[in-house]
Scaffold this motif. Structure first.
Motif: not given
Length: 372
Positions: A1-6, A28-34, A46-52, A54-57
């Motif tokens: 698992m690794h962290d999902l950055k917003l 991994a990365l998730f881009v929010t609205a502005p 949104l999860p705090e972590q995702v599988g190794d 996964i690159a993007l949500i």
């Protein structure tokens, strides 16, 4: 698992830096609205972590309903970029991209991803403000790459096509692009023909978040991509598929209708969920839009379904442009599609409701007819 950055959509440079670690498999990365007034928008579920792997949500556009959050693996992201680079001839160290689309959608993220993989610095437009030909031209003038690329949606392309009549410098900048990718929905034939005739190299793409963006260029599947149809429904198979359900043969079945010809070329007919039943006759709203947009004087257009006691459903049209052409639009549709295709209502509006990624907001457009 690794962290999902917003990261917020108006921090394109931050997303570009984050994608370096994403492609290295570190996060991994998730881009929010502005951000609004410096404050990150709230996100839920949104999860705090995702599988190794996964690159993007990434959220889909949600033009016909609620957006979906789709997970994309690092392998799919890289496969998409590599197949695009092969088709475009955009080699490492030479390909420079201009970002003109919001990065909280897959098309914008692809521009940044391909820049990282090419090892070049993209030119970043401010996608948090309305797109203008002047801003595009100014940003394009900062490009220095040997090969130059950008991705646009049809609304942006139409604005550029209109502006070149009075702006020779804009046309000169457009001609410098080795390819301008156009996706999201079908562009107007008139716009494509005009710019192509003027020497602008357009590549009409087909794809979606589930296919990690465009996977068919000018009707031809990219390397490693297979397309098929079943009762008209388009299926896609390839290494760039996101984490989506597939059949036993590895095909992801879309909601789009099309035809695959003997030479492998794919022709898109429209979305299967945008077909109405009008007096027992099926009418594609996508086809309605394609025909109506060809009427001179129409600058923007969207079709929707209107419930009707006698016919079941009828066509409604909202358009921007000259008010005198409403009757011509109705006549053109009736001539091509018959009485069932003739719109029961035509609204001229100052501007069409759009989603942040430039697509027509079909739910808001339907509400126009409920309010007027």
């Amino acid at each position: 698992m690794h962290d999902l950055k917003l990261i917020a959509a108006n921090d394109a440079f931050g997303a570009l830096v984050a994608l370096t670690d994403v492609l290295d498999g570190k996060q991994a990365l998730f881009v929010t609205a502005p951000e609004v007034n410096g404050k990150m928008p709230e996100t839920h579920g949104l999860p705090e972590q995702v599988g190794d792997r996964i690159a993007l949500i990434v959220e889909s556009s949600g033009s016909t309903g609620r957006p979906k959050r789709i997970q994309i693996s690092r392998e799919a992201l890289i496969a998409s970029a590599n197949s695009s680079a092969l088709a475009l001839g955009s080699f490492e160290g030479t390909a420079q991209w201009l970002l003109a689309l919001p990065i909280n959608y897959i098309a914008g993220l692809n521009v940044l991803t391909r820049s990282v993989l090419a090892g070049t610095q993209p030119v970043l437009m401010n996608t948090s403000v309305p797109f203008t030909p002047e801003a595009f031209s100014r940003s394009a003038s900062f490009m220095t790459g040997d090969r130059r690329y950008t991705s646009l949606v049809p609304t942006q392309l139409a604005r550029l096509a209109k502006a070149v009549d009075q702006d020779p410098y804009l046309l000169s900048q457009l001609r410098k692009f080795d390819a301008i990718l156009v996706g999201g929905q079908a562009p107007q034939d008139e716009v494509v023909d005009k710019l192509t005739h003027l020497g602008v190299n357009l590549v009409i793409t087909y794809g979606m978040t589930e296919t990690c963006g465009g996977c068919v260029y000018n009707g031809q599947p990219l390397a490693g991509v297979e397309v098929a149809t079943n009762a008209g429904r388009i299926g896609v198979k390839g290494p760039m598929l996101a984490e989506v359900p597939t059949d036993e043969n590895g095909f992801y079945w879309t909601n789009d209708e099309g035809v695959v010809y003997s030479d492998g070329r794919l022709e898109i007919i429209g979305r299967m969920d945008r077909v109405i039943n009008s007096g027992g006759i099926k009418i594609s709203l996508d086809r309605v839009e394609q025909l109506a947009q060809q009427v001179v004087g129409v600058t923007g257009l969207a079709a929707t379904a209107i419930d009707d006691v006698e016919w079941g459903q009828r066509v409604g049209i909202a358009f921007t442009g000259s008010p005198e052409v409403a009757d011509e639009v109705a006549t053109a549709l009736a001539d091509d599609l018959g009485p069932a295709g003739r719109p029961i209502r035509i609204l001229r509006v100052d501007k069409l409701p759009l989603l942040p990624n430039g697509k027509n907001d079909l739910l808001a457009i339907k509400q126009l007819f409920e309010e007027n």
